[in-house]
Design a protein around this motif. Structure first.
Motif, mmCIF file in Angstrom:
data_model
loop_
_atom_site.group_PDB
_atom_site.id
_atom_site.type_symbol
_atom_site.label_atom_id
_atom_site.label_comp_id
_atom_site.label_asym_id
_atom_site.label_seq_id
_atom_site.Cartn_x
_atom_site.Cartn_y
_atom_site.Cartn_z
ATOM 1 N N SER A 161 0.815 -1.206 0.000
ATOM 2 C CA SER A 161 0.000 0.000 0.000
ATOM 3 C C SER A 161 0.855 1.266 0.000
ATOM 4 N N TYR A 162 1.907 1.310 0.827
ATOM 5 C CA TYR A 162 2.736 2.497 0.916
ATOM 6 C C TYR A 162 3.541 2.719 -0.362
ATOM 7 N N ALA A 163 3.980 1.637 -1.005
ATOM 8 C CA ALA A 163 4.703 1.787 -2.268
ATOM 9 C C ALA A 163 3.794 2.396 -3.332
ATOM 10 N N GLY A 164 2.557 1.882 -3.424
ATOM 11 C CA GLY A 164 1.615 2.435 -4.382
ATOM 12 C C GLY A 164 1.264 3.869 -4.089
ATOM 13 N N ASP A 165 1.068 4.191 -2.814
ATOM 14 C CA ASP A 165 0.735 5.549 -2.416
ATOM 15 C C ASP A 165 1.858 6.517 -2.757
ATOM 16 N N SER A 166 3.086 6.105 -2.529
ATOM 17 C CA SER A 166 4.232 6.966 -2.795
ATOM 18 C C SER A 166 4.395 7.256 -4.282
ATOM 19 N N ASP A 185 -1.521 2.147 -8.228
ATOM 20 C CA ASP A 185 -1.813 2.498 -6.832
ATOM 21 C C ASP A 185 -3.158 1.939 -6.403
ATOM 22 N N ALA A 186 -4.163 2.064 -7.260
ATOM 23 C CA ALA A 186 -5.491 1.528 -6.927
ATOM 24 C C ALA A 186 -5.420 0.017 -6.697
ATOM 25 N N VAL A 187 -4.692 -0.678 -7.545
ATOM 26 C CA VAL A 187 -4.543 -2.129 -7.392
ATOM 27 C C VAL A 187 -3.800 -2.466 -6.100
ATOM 28 N N SER A 188 -2.808 -1.621 -5.745
ATOM 29 C CA SER A 188 -2.048 -1.885 -4.513
ATOM 30 C C SER A 188 -2.954 -1.826 -3.285
ATOM 31 N N PHE A 189 -3.931 -0.926 -3.284
ATOM 32 C CA PHE A 189 -4.869 -0.857 -2.165
ATOM 33 C C PHE A 189 -5.753 -2.105 -2.124
ATOM 34 N N LEU A 190 -6.149 -2.605 -3.289
ATOM 35 C CA LEU A 190 -6.970 -3.816 -3.333
ATOM 36 C C LEU A 190 -6.188 -5.027 -2.831
#
Length: 423
Positions: free
Chosen positions: A33-38, A182-187
């Motif tokens: 999640s943090y990698a996608g957010d960054s 990023d959206a996929v990382s949250f999923l």
């Protein structure tokens, strides 16, 4: 505890992750999640800069993603104490995934984009205290230092890798593709968190009080328990003085040292390298340290790092000092989290972390504003020295007050009663 290990000695990070499936799931979820957010933050900053051509628009993007959710800290913490932590964390990740998908599909105008970013950041603000409050339910008490260090290492390593991932993905998939990642990382994070054991709220007998009343009781508890109050005020003060460092370092590199973009990047990234190294060291040897002493040392090193950076004679020295400063920031985080997890009762832990993270966000925003004024009327070296001196003064006060607070009967050993318990 679900992830508690057997035996009396604390486990090494790899052993802890291998043996505790719940902690491994939380660690991996935060990493993804943090990698996608960054990487999406970098993408949105570039998008806003290119479409508006105004630095103010980028500043507004950062402000709504940081300050606005921080003001909701008392309520985000109350939610963590009120609801099942597993369900709450999954819901936060799903909300962030939905928001990012809306942005991917629409690429809305700036006002709408800012509103969507604020919603996503609010969900992230709710997630933070919930994830910190969940750690004691996943590992044995003796493994708290290692667990906090390991989770912090993964999160910060992911944040450091985010801009590099963005640079690699942009030529291949473009803006929408990066945001979709990023959206996929949250999923993916939500799926991992769904595998955690249920972590129900610690409720009092009778009808549950209102969210507002719980938020108020969280603030009251935080200010009434000496140990918690000293950690809270000390951490907030150190951030308020030193939060200007990112802006000051940029000015220091360009105006004082007159170096190129590559050196600017190294200077700004050095603290992140130090953070990751600090978490790695603490995950391995943190259980041998006294947490109160580690907290004070962390405050001091992080502040002294800025002070000495302001006195640095060359950009290479400033880079090295910021790397050392990152070690102090890691020590601050691990020590404060562990002390609070051992001091605060489970039913109040979310509110304490919510208020702490909210206050840190507000302190950082105020530091940007006040530090910006100081930068304009003086210089980057003067600003960094002033920030370091202020942080060291705050550190000295904590060093005097924390041992006394921890000896108080109503400190770490007997937490003050909550409003729910009284009424």
């Amino acid at each position: 505890m679900s992830g508690a290990a057997t035996g009396s000695a604390s486990l090494r990070p790899t052993q802890l992750l291998r043996r505790s499936r719940p902690l491994r799931a939380l660690f991996t979820a935060r990493l993804v999640s943090y990698a996608g957010d960054s990487l999406s933050l970098v993408a949105l900053m570039l998008h806003v800069s290119e479409t508006t051509g105004k630095a103010l628009a980028v500043s507004l993007l950062l402000l709504v993603g940081d300050l606005a959710p921080s003001l909701l800290g008392p309520f985000s913490g109350a939610l963590a104490d009120r609801l099942n932590l597993r369900r709450l964390m999954v819901a936060c990740e799903l909300v962030q995934a939905a928001v990012m998908l809306v942005i991917v599909v629409t690429l809305p105008p700036l006002p709408v984009l800012l509103a969507l970013v604020a919603i996503r950041a609010t969900a992230s603000q709710i997630f933070q205290p919930a994830s910190r409050a969940a750690v004691p339910a996943l590992v044995a008490d003796r493994d708290l230092e290692t667990a906090n260090s390991t989770v912090g290492f993964g999160s910060n390593a992911a944040e450091a890798a985010g801009p590099l991932l963005a640079a690699a993905l942009f030529p291949l998939v473009g803006l929408r593709g990066v945001l979709l990642v990023d959206a996929v990382s949250f999923l993916v994070s939500a799926v991992l968190l769904a595998t955690l054991p249920s972590i129900p709220a610690v409720t009092q007998e009778g009808r549950q009080p209102s969210l507002l009343r719980q938020a108020r009781s969280g603030i009251g508890y935080l200010l009434s328990v000496p140990t918690v109050r000293v950690i809270f005020l000390g951490f907030t003060a150190v951030v308020a003085f030193n939060g200007v460092d990112d802006v000051a370092l940029l000015v220091l590199a360009r105006d004082t040292f007159e170096v190129g973009s590559w050196a600017v990047g190294l200077l700004l990234g050095a603290v992140g390298v130090g953070l990751v190294a600090g978490y790695a060291m603490l995950s391995r040897w943190g259980t041998r340290a006294s947490m109160p002493l580690l907290l004070i040392v962390g405050f001091g090193v992080s502040s002294l790092g800025n002070l000495l950076t302001g006195l640095a004679w060359a950009v290479a020295a400033a880079i090295a000092l910021q790397g050392v400063r990152g070690l102090g920031l890691a020590a601050m985080d691990v020590a404060s989290s562990t002390l609070l997890q051992r001091t605060v009762p489970p039913g109040m832990l979310g509110r304490v972390f919510g208020n702490l993270y909210g206050a840190i966000g507000v302190a950082a925003a105020l530091s940007y504003l006040a530090g910006g004024v100081l930068l304009d009327v003086t210089s980057a070296p003067v600003t960094l020295v002033a920030a370091g001196v202020g942080g060291l003064v705050a550190t000295g006060i904590v060093a005097l007050r924390l041992p006394r607070a921890m000896r108080r009967k109503d400190g770490a050993t007997t937490p003050a009663p909550t409003i729910e318990e009284i009424g």
